[in-house]
Motif scaffolding. Structure first.
Motif, mmCIF file in Angstrom:
data_model
loop_
_atom_site.group_PDB
_atom_site.id
_atom_site.type_symbol
_atom_site.label_atom_id
_atom_site.label_comp_id
_atom_site.label_asym_id
_atom_site.label_seq_id
_atom_site.Cartn_x
_atom_site.Cartn_y
_atom_site.Cartn_z
ATOM 1 N N ILE A 1 -4.521 5.223 0.054
ATOM 2 C CA ILE A 1 -5.510 5.390 -1.008
ATOM 3 C C ILE A 1 -6.126 6.786 -1.024
ATOM 4 C CG2 ILE A 1 -6.108 2.925 -1.019
ATOM 5 C CD1 ILE A 1 -8.773 3.725 0.359
ATOM 6 N N SER A 2 -6.070 7.500 0.091
ATOM 7 C CA SER A 2 -6.675 8.832 0.131
ATOM 8 C C SER A 2 -5.697 9.875 -0.400
ATOM 9 C CB SER A 2 -7.090 9.196 1.561
ATOM 10 O OG SER A 2 -5.955 9.385 2.375
ATOM 11 N N LEU A 3 -6.239 10.872 -1.091
ATOM 12 C CA LEU A 3 -5.391 11.918 -1.659
ATOM 13 C C LEU A 3 -4.645 12.688 -0.585
ATOM 14 C CD1 LEU A 3 -7.639 13.368 -4.516
ATOM 15 C CD2 LEU A 3 -5.444 12.210 -4.768
ATOM 16 N N VAL A 4 -5.267 12.879 0.557
ATOM 17 C CA VAL A 4 -4.618 13.610 1.642
ATOM 18 C C VAL A 4 -3.316 12.923 2.038
ATOM 19 C CG1 VAL A 4 -4.827 14.400 4.025
ATOM 20 C CG2 VAL A 4 -6.820 14.468 2.513
ATOM 21 N N ASN A 5 -3.377 11.623 2.288
ATOM 22 C CA ASN A 5 -2.186 10.878 2.705
ATOM 23 C C ASN A 5 -1.160 10.760 1.591
ATOM 24 O OD1 ASN A 5 -3.426 10.572 5.154
ATOM 25 N ND2 ASN A 5 -4.004 8.437 4.849
ATOM 26 N N LEU A 6 -1.629 10.618 0.351
ATOM 27 C CA LEU A 6 -0.709 10.516 -0.779
ATOM 28 C C LEU A 6 0.080 11.806 -0.967
ATOM 29 C CD1 LEU A 6 -2.989 8.618 -3.316
ATOM 30 C CD2 LEU A 6 -0.821 7.781 -2.410
ATOM 31 N N ILE A 7 -0.611 12.934 -0.885
ATOM 32 C CA ILE A 7 0.057 14.220 -1.069
ATOM 33 C C ILE A 7 1.068 14.477 0.047
ATOM 34 C CG2 ILE A 7 -0.293 16.729 -1.050
ATOM 35 C CD1 ILE A 7 -2.991 16.200 -2.458
ATOM 36 N N MET A 8 0.684 14.147 1.282
ATOM 37 C CA MET A 8 1.550 14.413 2.430
ATOM 38 C C MET A 8 2.548 13.286 2.681
ATOM 39 S SD MET A 8 0.641 17.377 3.242
ATOM 40 C CE MET A 8 1.544 17.582 4.780
ATOM 41 N N ASP A 9 2.370 12.153 1.989
ATOM 42 C CA ASP A 9 3.233 10.990 2.166
ATOM 43 C C ASP A 9 3.315 10.594 3.645
ATOM 44 O OD1 ASP A 9 4.850 8.894 1.369
ATOM 45 O OD2 ASP A 9 6.701 10.067 1.491
ATOM 46 N N ALA A 10 2.162 10.594 4.282
ATOM 47 C CA ALA A 10 2.061 10.238 5.701
ATOM 48 C C ALA A 10 0.601 9.923 6.005
ATOM 49 C CB ALA A 10 2.542 11.381 6.581
ATOM 50 N N GLU A 11 0.365 9.175 7.077
ATOM 51 C CA GLU A 11 -1.008 8.839 7.436
ATOM 52 C C GLU A 11 -1.630 9.972 8.245
ATOM 53 O OE1 GLU A 11 -3.657 5.306 9.505
ATOM 54 O OE2 GLU A 11 -1.559 4.937 9.017
ATOM 55 N N VAL A 12 -2.064 10.987 7.529
ATOM 56 C CA VAL A 12 -2.719 12.131 8.155
ATOM 57 C C VAL A 12 -4.134 11.753 8.588
ATOM 58 C CG1 VAL A 12 -3.601 14.462 7.736
ATOM 59 C CG2 VAL A 12 -1.348 13.794 6.871
ATOM 60 N N VAL A 13 -4.846 11.047 7.706
ATOM 61 C CA VAL A 13 -6.215 10.623 8.016
ATOM 62 C C VAL A 13 -6.264 9.095 8.062
ATOM 63 C CG1 VAL A 13 -7.257 12.679 6.990
ATOM 64 C CG2 VAL A 13 -6.878 10.681 5.566
ATOM 65 N N PRO A 14 -6.993 8.510 9.005
ATOM 66 C CA PRO A 14 -7.079 7.049 9.068
ATOM 67 C C PRO A 14 -7.836 6.497 7.871
ATOM 68 C CG PRO A 14 -8.583 8.061 10.651
ATOM 69 C CD PRO A 14 -7.748 9.166 10.093
ATOM 70 N N GLU A 15 -7.379 5.371 7.347
ATOM 71 C CA GLU A 15 -8.016 4.719 6.210
ATOM 72 C C GLU A 15 -8.537 3.356 6.640
ATOM 73 O OE1 GLU A 15 -5.116 6.676 2.751
ATOM 74 O OE2 GLU A 15 -5.028 4.527 3.168
ATOM 75 N N LEU A 16 -9.831 3.171 6.554
ATOM 76 C CA LEU A 16 -10.463 1.903 6.908
ATOM 77 C C LEU A 16 -10.946 1.249 5.615
ATOM 78 C CD1 LEU A 16 -12.493 3.083 10.035
ATOM 79 C CD2 LEU A 16 -10.188 2.104 9.941
ATOM 80 N N ILE A 17 -10.175 0.274 5.149
ATOM 81 C CA ILE A 17 -10.415 -0.325 3.839
ATOM 82 C C ILE A 17 -10.871 -1.769 3.973
ATOM 83 C CG2 ILE A 17 -9.354 -0.801 1.589
ATOM 84 C CD1 ILE A 17 -7.136 1.206 2.436
ATOM 85 N N GLN A 18 -11.881 -2.118 3.179
ATOM 86 C CA GLN A 18 -12.397 -3.479 3.079
ATOM 87 C C GLN A 18 -12.751 -4.063 4.443
ATOM 88 O OE1 GLN A 18 -12.921 -3.783 0.021
ATOM 89 N NE2 GLN A 18 -13.507 -5.894 -0.382
ATOM 90 N N GLN A 19 -12.043 -5.085 4.943
ATOM 91 C CA GLN A 19 -12.420 -5.712 6.213
ATOM 92 C C GLN A 19 -12.198 -4.783 7.404
ATOM 93 O OE1 GLN A 19 -9.965 -6.768 4.257
ATOM 94 N NE2 GLN A 19 -8.087 -7.226 5.427
#
Length: 370
Positions: A297-315
């Motif tokens: 969901i983050s632009l950083v990860n979308l642009i790089m197509d990799a989990e560069v930054v951790p995403e903590l979503i909802q639960q």
């Protein structure tokens, strides 16, 4: 020439303001009416409606305010007809602007879409509307090109306008002193720019503070929301509130906790390690999960197509998870080093084009008679 620009969010207002400045440099007789905010108004646009009135986020929240939104649509359509612009320029804000695109095109106006709707993430069928109701689309994400071209959209990649904003930013050497920011490390809290974001995120972030007793927390507040939205922060001695100075906050921060949105990319471009958080209503989240077709969901990860930054979503957005990641990224750890190395690659991918100028030139050249 006459230009009608519609932006419905804070980031759109920022980019709209820069675009207006570039249009005026190239067209000294430009007349500009706009939906946006303070940035567009300060740049010289005649502000018709402020984005603070339009900031509905989440499927459920939009449904609740459907009558209000329809009223805004009718008002905008009538205003366009009255103004008779040479160009209607739509900035992001897809739910509203795709409807304006259809209206404008069907009434004979030239339609330009700047910062394309993320139809590649969900509801790809909307891309047909983008092709049908726009003359040109200006993309700020290079990976969008292949997708839009597949649907026959007249798309041009113009670079990312955040580089324009960051390039013009000048750090204030007295910023820390002015806001009594004396402790280190500095942890920036970016809870978002819309009321639902603040309500869904800020209280959880406040529970993180006691876990870092030696740190200075700085909340990047926004002036388009009432100060009362930050009342829960005011009495906390370890937290400072800074309004409408997000770049100043990022320029001194050692680490940031950021609500998903444009701010995630801004934080990365400032080279600040971050953890991304997001929470919405249960109904909106379930609908989104069923529709969204991308892994991040983050632009950083979308642009790089990799989990560069951790995403903590909802639960997953819990105090425990935020604290765990914050401890990893605040210190000199492998996780922090990896993120900073990925940021260097991100800078190369984003590039350094003068995006606002490019868009202004493309539109004006398109409007001029051959």
């Amino acid at each position: 020439m006459k230009y009608y620009i519609v932006a419905g969010e804070r980031s759109g207002d920022l980019h709209g303001g820069n675009l207006i400045r570039e249009i005026q440099k190239l067209d000294s007789k430009a007349q500009i009416r706009c939906w946006g905010g303070d940035s567009m108004k300060e740049a010289g646009g005649v502000l018709v409606k402020h984005y603070r009135d339009l900031a509905f986020m989440g499927f459920y929240e939009v449904l609740k305010n459907l009558l209000t939104i329809r009223g805004f649509l009718k008002f905008c359509q009538a205003d366009i007809l009255k103004f008779q612009p040479d160009a209607v320029i739509l900035i992001d804000y897809a739910g509203f602007n795709l409807r304006i695109a259809r209206f404008a095109k069907e009434n004979g106006f030239r339609v330009y879409y700047y910062i394309a709707p993320k139809t590649w993430a969900w509801n790809a069928a909307r891309t047909h509307k983008l092709r049908k109701y726009t003359d040109r689309v200006f993309s700020i994400l290079s990976f969008e090109l292949t997708f839009f071209e597949k649907y026959g959209v007249n798309v041009t990649y113009v670079g990312n306008p955040l580089k324009d904003a960051i390039r013009s930013f000048e750090p204030d050497t007295s910023f820390r002193e002015n806001h009594q920011i004396s402790r280190e490390p500095i942890i920036a809290l970016l809870p978002g720019s819309r009321k639902q974001e603040i309500q869904n995120v800020l209280n959880t972030l406040l529970e993180v503070v006691p876990h870092f007793p030696k740190a200075q927390f700085v909340v990047a507040a926004v002036g388009n929301l009432p100060p009362s939205y930050y009342d829960s922060v005011c009495s906390h001695s370890q937290i400072r509130i800074v309004t409408d100075e997000t770049y100043q906050v990022l320029s001194v921060a050692n680490f940031a906790i950021v609500t998903s949105g444009t701010a995630t990319l801004e934080t990365a471009l400032f080279g600040v390690p971050q953890v991304v958080v997001y929470r919405t209503s249960t109904i909106s989240y379930r609908i989104a999960r069923a529709l969204i077709r991308v892994p991040y969901i983050s632009l950083v990860n979308l642009i790089m197509d990799a989990e560069v930054v951790p995403e903590l979503i909802q639960q997953d957005f819990s105090v425990e998870n935020v604290v765990a990641w914050s401890k990893k990224l605040l210190k000199d750890t492998k996780e922090r080093e990896n993120q900073l190395q990925a940021y260097a690659s991100l800078q190369e991918v984003v590039g350094d084009r003068p995006t606002s100028r490019i868009v202004a030139e493309e539109i004006i050249n398109d409007l001029l008679p051959n």
